[in-house]
Design a protein around this motif. Structure first.
Motif, PDB file in Angstrom:
ATOM      1  N   SER A 238      31.536 104.870 -46.899  1.00 15.23           N
ATOM      2  CA  SER A 238      31.068 104.746 -45.263  1.00 15.23           C
ATOM      3  C   SER A 238      30.168 105.604 -45.095  1.00 15.23           C
ATOM      4  CB  SER A 238      32.486 104.796 -44.670  1.00 15.23           C
ATOM      5  OG  SER A 238      32.060 104.548 -43.135  1.00 15.23           O
ATOM      6  N   LYS A 239      30.216 106.806 -45.436  1.00 18.38           N
ATOM      7  CA  LYS A 239      29.218 107.661 -44.909  1.00 18.38           C
ATOM      8  C   LYS A 239      28.012 107.569 -45.641  1.00 18.38           C
ATOM      9  CE  LYS A 239      32.738 111.551 -43.857  1.00 18.38           C
ATOM     10  NZ  LYS A 239      33.123 112.657 -44.621  1.00 18.38           N
ATOM     11  N   ILE A 240      28.118 107.152 -47.213  1.00 14.18           N
ATOM     12  CA  ILE A 240      26.799 106.762 -47.752  1.00 14.18           C
ATOM     13  C   ILE A 240      25.941 105.648 -47.199  1.00 14.18           C
ATOM     14  CG2 ILE A 240      25.990 105.805 -50.068  1.00 14.18           C
ATOM     15  CD1 ILE A 240      28.448 107.488 -51.390  1.00 14.18           C
ATOM     16  N   LEU A 241      26.992 104.510 -46.696  1.00 14.95           N
ATOM     17  CA  LEU A 241      26.270 103.297 -46.188  1.00 14.95           C
ATOM     18  C   LEU A 241      25.620 103.713 -44.651  1.00 14.95           C
ATOM     19  CD1 LEU A 241      28.942 100.548 -47.224  1.00 14.95           C
ATOM     20  CD2 LEU A 241      26.654 101.186 -48.075  1.00 14.95           C
ATOM     21  N   MET A 242      26.345 104.576 -44.029  1.00 17.11           N
ATOM     22  CA  MET A 242      25.637 105.078 -42.802  1.00 17.11           C
ATOM     23  C   MET A 242      24.482 105.681 -43.052  1.00 17.11           C
ATOM     24  SD  MET A 242      27.114 103.949 -40.009  1.00 17.11           S
ATOM     25  CE  MET A 242      25.945 104.899 -39.107  1.00 17.11           C
ATOM     26  N   ASN A 243      24.365 106.561 -43.856  1.00 19.28           N
ATOM     27  CA  ASN A 243      23.179 107.484 -44.096  1.00 19.28           C
ATOM     28  C   ASN A 243      21.950 106.508 -44.643  1.00 19.28           C
ATOM     29  OD1 ASN A 243      21.739 110.063 -44.482  1.00 19.28           O
ATOM     30  ND2 ASN A 243      21.715 109.609 -46.822  1.00 19.28           N
ATOM     31  N   LYS A 244      22.354 105.486 -45.419  1.00 14.59           N
ATOM     32  CA  LYS A 244      21.402 104.390 -45.892  1.00 14.59           C
ATOM     33  C   LYS A 244      20.612 103.719 -44.850  1.00 14.59           C
ATOM     34  CE  LYS A 244      22.897 103.430 -50.595  1.00 14.59           C
ATOM     35  NZ  LYS A 244      21.630 103.893 -51.382  1.00 14.59           N
ATOM     36  N   LYS A 245      21.582 103.402 -43.684  1.00 12.87           N
ATOM     37  CA  LYS A 245      21.273 102.479 -42.531  1.00 12.87           C
ATOM     38  C   LYS A 245      20.163 103.596 -41.799  1.00 12.87           C
ATOM     39  CE  LYS A 245      24.860  99.110 -41.693  1.00 12.87           C
ATOM     40  NZ  LYS A 245      25.818  98.653 -40.800  1.00 12.87           N
ATOM     41  N   ARG A 246      20.605 104.920 -41.653  1.00 13.08           N
ATOM     42  CA  ARG A 246      19.753 105.729 -41.146  1.00 13.08           C
ATOM     43  C   ARG A 246      18.326 105.957 -41.591  1.00 13.08           C
ATOM     44  NH1 ARG A 246      24.474 109.264 -41.171  1.00 13.08           N
ATOM     45  NH2 ARG A 246      25.538 109.004 -39.016  1.00 13.08           N
ATOM     46  N   VAL A 247      18.361 106.014 -43.165  1.00 10.67           N
ATOM     47  CA  VAL A 247      17.126 106.087 -43.546  1.00 10.67           C
ATOM     48  C   VAL A 247      16.449 104.708 -43.538  1.00 10.67           C
ATOM     49  CG1 VAL A 247      16.093 106.153 -45.980  1.00 10.67           C
ATOM     50  CG2 VAL A 247      17.986 107.648 -45.242  1.00 10.67           C
ATOM     51  N   ALA A 248      16.972 103.783 -43.546  1.00  7.61           N
ATOM     52  CA  ALA A 248      16.271 102.424 -43.378  1.00  7.61           C
ATOM     53  C   ALA A 248      15.480 102.413 -42.074  1.00  7.61           C
ATOM     54  CB  ALA A 248      17.303 101.360 -43.765  1.00  7.61           C
ATOM     55  N   LEU A 249      16.455 102.947 -40.881  1.00  9.39           N
ATOM     56  CA  LEU A 249      15.791 102.812 -39.520  1.00  9.39           C
ATOM     57  C   LEU A 249      14.544 103.842 -39.368  1.00  9.39           C
ATOM     58  CD1 LEU A 249      19.098 102.800 -37.530  1.00  9.39           C
ATOM     59  CD2 LEU A 249      17.317 101.045 -37.312  1.00  9.39           C
ATOM     60  N   VAL A 250      14.561 104.714 -39.820  1.00 12.69           N
ATOM     61  CA  VAL A 250      13.454 105.701 -39.732  1.00 12.69           C
ATOM     62  C   VAL A 250      12.327 105.207 -40.367  1.00 12.69           C
ATOM     63  CG1 VAL A 250      12.615 107.731 -40.522  1.00 12.69           C
ATOM     64  CG2 VAL A 250      15.064 107.650 -39.732  1.00 12.69           C
ATOM     65  N   GLU A 251      12.517 104.724 -41.743  1.00 14.82           N
ATOM     66  CA  GLU A 251      11.287 104.123 -42.488  1.00 14.82           C
ATOM     67  C   GLU A 251      10.884 102.952 -41.833  1.00 14.82           C
ATOM     68  OE1 GLU A 251      13.021 103.022 -46.440  1.00 14.82           O
ATOM     69  OE2 GLU A 251      12.730 105.110 -47.163  1.00 14.82           O
ATOM     70  N   GLN A 252      11.779 102.160 -41.201  1.00 17.47           N
ATOM     71  CA  GLN A 252      11.132 100.921 -40.563  1.00 17.47           C
ATOM     72  C   GLN A 252      10.463 101.213 -38.982  1.00 17.47           C
ATOM     73  OE1 GLN A 252      11.178  97.697 -41.389  1.00 17.47           O
ATOM     74  NE2 GLN A 252       9.867  97.381 -39.943  1.00 17.47           N
ATOM     75  N   LEU A 253      11.006 102.731 -38.464  1.00 17.47           N
ATOM     76  CA  LEU A 253      10.348 103.140 -37.346  1.00 17.47           C
ATOM     77  C   LEU A 253       8.968 103.493 -37.669  1.00 17.47           C
ATOM     78  CD1 LEU A 253      10.298 104.000 -34.371  1.00 17.47           C
ATOM     79  CD2 LEU A 253      11.327 106.124 -35.357  1.00 17.47           C
ATOM     80  N   GLN A 254       8.751 104.125 -38.834  1.00 14.44           N
ATOM     81  CA  GLN A 254       7.486 104.640 -39.266  1.00 14.44           C
ATOM     82  C   GLN A 254       6.644 103.673 -39.708  1.00 14.44           C
ATOM     83  OE1 GLN A 254       8.646 107.121 -42.687  1.00 14.44           O
ATOM     84  NE2 GLN A 254       9.305 108.852 -41.344  1.00 14.44           N
ATOM     85  N   LYS A 255       6.956 102.423 -40.272  1.00 13.56           N
ATOM     86  CA  LYS A 255       6.094 101.266 -40.595  1.00 13.56           C
ATOM     87  C   LYS A 255       5.565 100.704 -39.177  1.00 13.56           C
ATOM     88  CE  LYS A 255       8.310 100.245 -44.909  1.00 13.56           C
ATOM     89  NZ  LYS A 255       9.108  99.365 -45.861  1.00 13.56           N
ATOM     90  N   ASP A 256       6.537 100.533 -38.490  1.00 17.58           N
ATOM     91  CA  ASP A 256       6.212  99.753 -37.028  1.00 17.58           C
ATOM     92  C   ASP A 256       5.249 100.559 -36.107  1.00 17.58           C
ATOM     93  OD1 ASP A 256       8.151  97.839 -37.634  1.00 17.58           O
ATOM     94  OD2 ASP A 256       9.466  98.722 -36.413  1.00 17.58           O
ATOM     95  N   ILE A 257       5.159 101.960 -36.472  1.00 15.69           N
ATOM     96  CA  ILE A 257       4.297 102.727 -35.611  1.00 15.69           C
ATOM     97  C   ILE A 257       2.820 102.945 -36.011  1.00 15.69           C
ATOM     98  CG2 ILE A 257       3.912 104.921 -34.874  1.00 15.69           C
ATOM     99  CD1 ILE A 257       6.724 105.637 -34.297  1.00 15.69           C
ATOM    100  N   TYR A 258       2.835 102.793 -37.430  1.00  9.27           N
ATOM    101  CA  TYR A 258       1.682 102.571 -38.385  1.00  9.27           C
ATOM    102  C   TYR A 258       1.202 101.356 -38.218  1.00  9.27           C
ATOM    103  CZ  TYR A 258      -1.494 103.190 -42.083  1.00  9.27           C
ATOM    104  OH  TYR A 258      -2.567 103.427 -42.802  1.00  9.27           O
TER     105      TYR A 258
END
Length: 271
Positions: A238-258
């Motif tokens: 559960s912790k691994i999957l939560m961390n993956k979701k956080r990483v994916a959210l941050v990566e998508q945020l960076q892509k959207d801003i760019y």
């Protein structure tokens, strides 16, 4: 009419509480401690520790400045980089908090386990077990041993009743996996050096000390280096999957801003 405060008045309201060379620590800078800590004694202790910590840091800075010649431009660049990194971190953390689904469902966990189970390896022995500790003189010992020796628990209610009424200690969560070391602590088994053979050859383990008899009904076990059951690593996954979701959210945020900045011509790349 607005009245300016004199330097003396400001000093009285915000006095220096510690100094090192020309560096001063003022009362206003430690006000957050008393505002966050309700107990007066705790507040005084924490304030004193903070002042001591501040003094040590200033002394180290002073000594470093005397000993090493610093490149001020490089130092300022590093401070600026750190400041920007901290700003970005806080921004990303707020974005994740506002947009993250905190629930990981069982289907996601099971899928991850099935796809990655070879990556999980036990570092200790785990068991599903029933455990009872009774005084050696207790008349229920024979009845308990008979119930535990049966291939299947014929009378689980009777077992629970003996546990509640007669045992000094017990563990009856037999559907839950637990570290073997955790269940045998403070029992004669803790000093046994051949736990693997003990588990392989005994479904019911019975040991005594001077006062007590200890019963371990081993329902299932897993040894070191074996793949653990899903239930045992569920929280970890559960912790691994939560961390993956956080990483994916941050990566998508960076892509959207760019992408948005690119569409609005907010930056240029020069040859």
């Amino acid at each position: 009419m607005f009245k300016y405060k004199s330097e003396e008045e400001s000093e009285e309201e915000n006095p220096v509480v510690a100094s090192v060379g020309n560096q001063n620590l003022r009362k206003s800078e430690i006000a957050f401690i008393t505002s966050e800590i309700s107990a007066k004694e705790d507040s005084v202790n924490i304030t004193n520790r903070y002042i001591q910590s501040w003094i040590r840091k200033q002394l180290m800075i002073k000594e470093a400045a005397k000993t090493i010649t610093f490149d001020e431009a490089e130092l300022n660049r590093k401070l600026l980089d750190y400041r920007y990194a901290l700003m970005v971190y806080e921004f990303e953390k707020a974005h994740v908090k506002d947009n993250s689904d905190t629930l990981i469902n069982d289907i996601e966990i099971e899928r991850y386990y099935n796809e990655n189970k070879e990556n999980f390896s036990l570092k200790e022995i785990i068991v599903r077990t029933n455990f009872f500790k009774l005084e050696k003189t207790n008349p229920q010992n024979k009845a308990l041993e008979k119930l535990l020796s049966a291939r299947k628990s014929e009378n689980p209610e009777k077992l629970r009743q003996i546990a509640l009424d007669h045992s000094t200690n017990h563990y009856t969560e037999d559907s839950t996996w637990i570290r073997f070391e955790d269940i045998i602590i403070n029992t004669p088994l803790a000093s046994n050096n051949n736990k693997v053979e003990l588990l392989r050859n005994n479904k019911l383990i019975k040991v005594d000390d001077e006062v007590y008899t200890y019963y371990f009904k081993i329902l299932e076990y897993k040894l070191q280096d074996q793949i653990p059951p899903l239930d045992f690593v569920k929280d970890e996954i559960s912790k691994i999957l939560m961390n993956k979701k956080r990483v994916a959210l941050v990566e998508q945020l960076q892509k959207d801003i760019y992408k948005r900045a690119q569409e609005n011509n907010e930056f240029k790349i020069y040859d």
